[in-house]
Design an enzyme around this catalytic site. Structure first.
Site, short mmCIF file in Angstrom:
data_model
loop_
_atom_site.label_atom_id
_atom_site.label_comp_id
_atom_site.label_asym_id
_atom_site.label_seq_id
_atom_site.Cartn_x
_atom_site.Cartn_y
_atom_site.Cartn_z
N ARG A 1 0.83 -1.22 0.00
CA ARG A 1 0.00 0.00 0.00
C ARG A 1 0.85 1.26 0.00
NH1 ARG A 1 -5.01 -0.67 4.16
NH2 ARG A 1 -6.41 -1.77 2.74
N GLY B 1 16.67 -0.33 0.16
CA GLY B 1 17.35 0.56 1.10
C GLY B 1 17.12 1.99 0.73
N SER B 2 18.17 2.81 0.89
CA SER B 2 18.01 4.24 0.64
C SER B 2 19.38 4.87 0.47
CB SER B 2 17.30 4.83 1.86
OG SER B 2 17.55 6.20 1.93
N SER B 3 19.43 6.02 -0.20
CA SER B 3 20.73 6.67 -0.41
C SER B 3 21.33 7.21 0.89
CB SER B 3 20.59 7.81 -1.43
OG SER B 3 19.69 8.76 -0.93
N CYS B 4 20.52 7.29 1.96
CA CYS B 4 21.06 7.81 3.23
C CYS B 4 22.01 6.81 3.90
CB CYS B 4 19.96 8.24 4.16
SG CYS B 4 19.02 6.85 4.77
N PRO C 1 17.57 3.19 -3.70
CA PRO C 1 16.99 4.25 -4.52
C PRO C 1 17.44 5.64 -4.08
CG PRO C 1 15.28 2.96 -3.37
CD PRO C 1 16.59 2.57 -2.79
N TYR D 1 17.75 5.34 11.05
CA TYR D 1 17.13 4.75 9.86
C TYR D 1 18.21 4.17 8.93
CZ TYR D 1 14.47 5.03 5.41
OH TYR D 1 13.87 4.77 4.20
N ARG E 1 2.49 22.74 -1.09
CA ARG E 1 2.55 24.20 -0.91
C ARG E 1 2.11 24.92 -2.18
NH1 ARG E 1 7.80 26.61 1.19
NH2 ARG E 1 6.47 28.44 1.12
N LYS F 1 18.98 0.32 7.58
CA LYS F 1 19.08 -0.03 6.15
C LYS F 1 20.43 -0.74 5.86
CE LYS F 1 15.16 1.43 4.56
NZ LYS F 1 14.19 0.44 4.12
N GLY G 1 5.85 0.06 -2.90
CA GLY G 1 5.23 -1.27 -2.97
C GLY G 1 4.10 -1.30 -3.98
N HIS H 1 8.66 14.35 2.18
CA HIS H 1 9.91 14.65 1.48
C HIS H 1 9.73 15.92 0.63
CE1 HIS H 1 10.59 10.13 2.02
NE2 HIS H 1 11.50 10.74 2.75
N1 LIG Z 1 10.04 7.50 -0.70
C1 LIG Z 1 11.30 7.69 -1.02
O1 LIG Z 1 11.71 8.78 -1.48
C2 LIG Z 1 12.30 6.58 -0.85
C3 LIG Z 1 13.62 6.86 -1.21
C4 LIG Z 1 14.56 5.87 -1.04
C5 LIG Z 1 14.19 4.63 -0.55
N2 LIG Z 1 12.90 4.36 -0.23
C6 LIG Z 1 12.61 3.03 0.33
O2 LIG Z 1 11.53 2.41 -0.32
C7 LIG Z 1 10.80 1.60 0.61
C8 LIG Z 1 9.33 1.95 0.56
O3 LIG Z 1 9.18 3.34 0.81
P1 LIG Z 1 7.82 4.12 0.49
O4 LIG Z 1 8.21 5.50 0.12
O5 LIG Z 1 6.98 3.30 -0.41
O6 LIG Z 1 7.17 4.17 1.95
P2 LIG Z 1 5.62 4.20 2.34
O7 LIG Z 1 4.83 4.84 1.25
O8 LIG Z 1 5.56 4.79 3.71
O9 LIG Z 1 5.24 2.67 2.40
C9 LIG Z 1 5.72 1.80 3.38
C10 LIG Z 1 4.71 0.71 3.58
O10 LIG Z 1 5.21 -0.18 4.59
C11 LIG Z 1 4.14 -0.49 5.45
N3 LIG Z 1 4.63 -0.82 6.78
C12 LIG Z 1 5.39 -0.07 7.60
N4 LIG Z 1 5.59 -0.70 8.77
C13 LIG Z 1 4.93 -1.89 8.69
C14 LIG Z 1 4.74 -2.97 9.58
N5 LIG Z 1 5.28 -2.96 10.81
N6 LIG Z 1 4.00 -4.02 9.17
C15 LIG Z 1 3.43 -4.04 7.94
N7 LIG Z 1 3.57 -3.03 7.05
C16 LIG Z 1 4.31 -1.97 7.42
C17 LIG Z 1 3.31 0.77 5.50
O11 LIG Z 1 2.01 0.49 5.96
P3 LIG Z 1 1.27 1.59 6.90
O12 LIG Z 1 1.27 2.87 6.12
O13 LIG Z 1 -0.06 0.99 7.13
O14 LIG Z 1 2.12 1.67 8.13
C18 LIG Z 1 3.36 1.22 4.05
O15 LIG Z 1 2.34 0.62 3.29
C19 LIG Z 1 11.44 1.85 1.98
O16 LIG Z 1 12.33 0.81 2.27
C20 LIG Z 1 12.21 3.13 1.78
O17 LIG Z 1 13.34 3.17 2.60
C21 LIG Z 1 11.93 5.32 -0.37
#
Ligand SMILES: NC(=O)c1ccc[n+]([C@@H]2O[C@H](COP(=O)([O-])OP(=O)(O)OC[C@H]3O[C@@H](n4cnc5c(N)ncnc54)[C@H](OP(=O)(O)O)[C@@H]3O)[C@@H](O)[C@H]2O)c1
Length: 322
Positions: free
Chosen positions: A14, A108-111, A169, A138, A193, A142, A18, A185
């Site tokens: 969700r 993971g992540s660039s951080c 990413p 965090y 905004r 990762k 994902g 972010h």
């Molecule tokens: N967004 C970015 O810019 C970015 C950049 C680099 C890397 N990433 C990486 O990409 C991955 C996904 O990020 P995203 O941006 O898609 O994040 P997101 O939109 O917040 O999605 C994360 C998902 O994980 C679920 N989740 C979190 N804790 C959980 C738990 N304990 N049990 C079951 N589900 C859980 C959340 O469900 P709920 O909302 O219901 O908690 C949510 O659906 C992460 O590993 C992140 O580090 C993202």
């Protein structure tokens, strides 16, 4: 069994990434995708995760569930950021192994890279210096995730035929992003905004800093495509491009934009007609941050969506959420 019939568990379906992975897999013809909501399966709970894996026994796992947030959230909830992320990934990676999952992709992540890493950041910058303190918990989680995949490959790769990979990413944006006013972010925060300023007919938007720092952004469907691409690579090809103890692959757009250019592009995507000004008394952060994605590019992958197209697609989705 054909690859397309394999049972694939997408954890975090969700979330922004994902959900894009599920879209991409379906578009490619994968027909056996399984998911669970956070409410149905709390991935921090070892017993629940164990029961899920022993019942479902997937063939592949995409681990896109994580606790994610901007600087404010990372600074305010550091304990949750390290605990939740370590628990989720420890449970999923270990139970995947224990239930016979052969292929897993960890996001993971660039951080993970040091605060002062040479730019563009290449995979071998990992563990060469101190991390950015605001998101250190965090980032440590990762890094542990990458090392966990590598350790399981090293110990169980031959005996159990497992092949667990990691992708890092850059900053992502697109449909399903988080538009929370304090906890988002840079792109979703600015989209919000600019959208609100347009609706209120505000004559001016002021952005912190000089507008000159450069940042890299990747549209989330490109990230999902790269994830599936990396997962589908032959093991010999992946192994050729990586090392047993440095196995992660960067996923970036390949070029960056200034914050001023980004703001102009967001004004265009949202239709905001007022003036954009910069408050240079506020901090800029590091001048430039981008990833070296040459490892992935040399394997044959390139992004498809540029920032102009990506922002207008993101805004279509944002309008429904804002
Ligand atoms: N967004 C970015 O810019 C970015 C950049 C680099 C890397 N990433 C990486 O990409 C991955 C996904 O990020 P995203 O941006 O898609 O994040 P997101 O939109 O917040 O999605 C994360 C998902 O994980 C679920 N989740 C979190 N804790 C959980 C738990 N304990 N049990 C079951 N589900 C859980 C959340 O469900 P709920 O909302 O219901 O908690 C949510 O659906 C992460 O590993 C992140 O580090 C993202």
């Amino acid at each position: 069994m054909s690859m397309l019939n394999q049972k694939i568990y997408v954890a975090g379906h969700r979330g922004m990434v994902g959900s894009a992975i599920v879209r991409t897999l379906r578009d490619k013809g994968y027909s056996n995708i399984i998911t669970r909501t956070h409410a149905d399966l709390d991935l921090t709970n070892q017993a629940e995760v164990q029961a899920f894996f022993s019942q479902e026994r997937p063939d592949q796992v995409y681990l896109a569930a994580a606790k994610v947030g901007g600087i404010y959230a990372n600074n305010t909830f550091p304990a949750e950021f390290i605990y939740d992320n370590l628990m989720v990934q420890n449970n999923v990676i270990h139970q995947a192994y224990a239930s016979g999952v052969k292929k897993l992709l960890f996001l993971g992540s660039s951080c993970i890279y040091p605060r002062l890493a040479v730019q563009p950041m290449s995979e071998d910058a990992l563990l060469t210096g101190k991390l950015e303190p605001t998101n250190e918990p965090y980032a440590i989680a990762k890094i542990a995730g990458i090392k966990m995949c590598e350790s399981y490959n090293r110990q169980y790769g031959l005996s159990h035929g497992i092949d667990y990979r990691s992708v890092m990413p850059t900053n992502l944006y697109g449909p399903g992003d988080n538009y929370h006013p304090e906890n988002s972010h840079v792109i979703p925060a600015l989209i919000r905004r600019f959208h609100e300023a347009k609706v209120a007919n505000a004559p001016e938007i002021i952005i912190w800093g000089t507008g000159s720092p450069r940042r890299e952004f990747l549209y989330v469907d490109d990230m999902a495509a790269a994830s599936v691409f990396v997962m589908e690579l032959e093991k010999a090809t992946y192994d050729e491009q990586t090392q047993a103890m440095q196995s992660h692959i960067n996923v970036g757009f390949g070029s960056d934009v200034t914050i001023a250019e980004l703001a102009k592009a967001i004004a265009k995507a949202t239709g905001y007609q007022g003036t954009i000004n910069f408050d240079s008394s506020k901090p800029d952060g590091v001048p430039r941050k981008w990833m070296d994605s040459s490892r992935l590019n040399s394997l044959g992958w390139k992004p498809k969506v540029d920032i102009t197209q990506g922002l207008s697609l993101a805004y279509e989705d944002a309008k429904i959420r804002l």
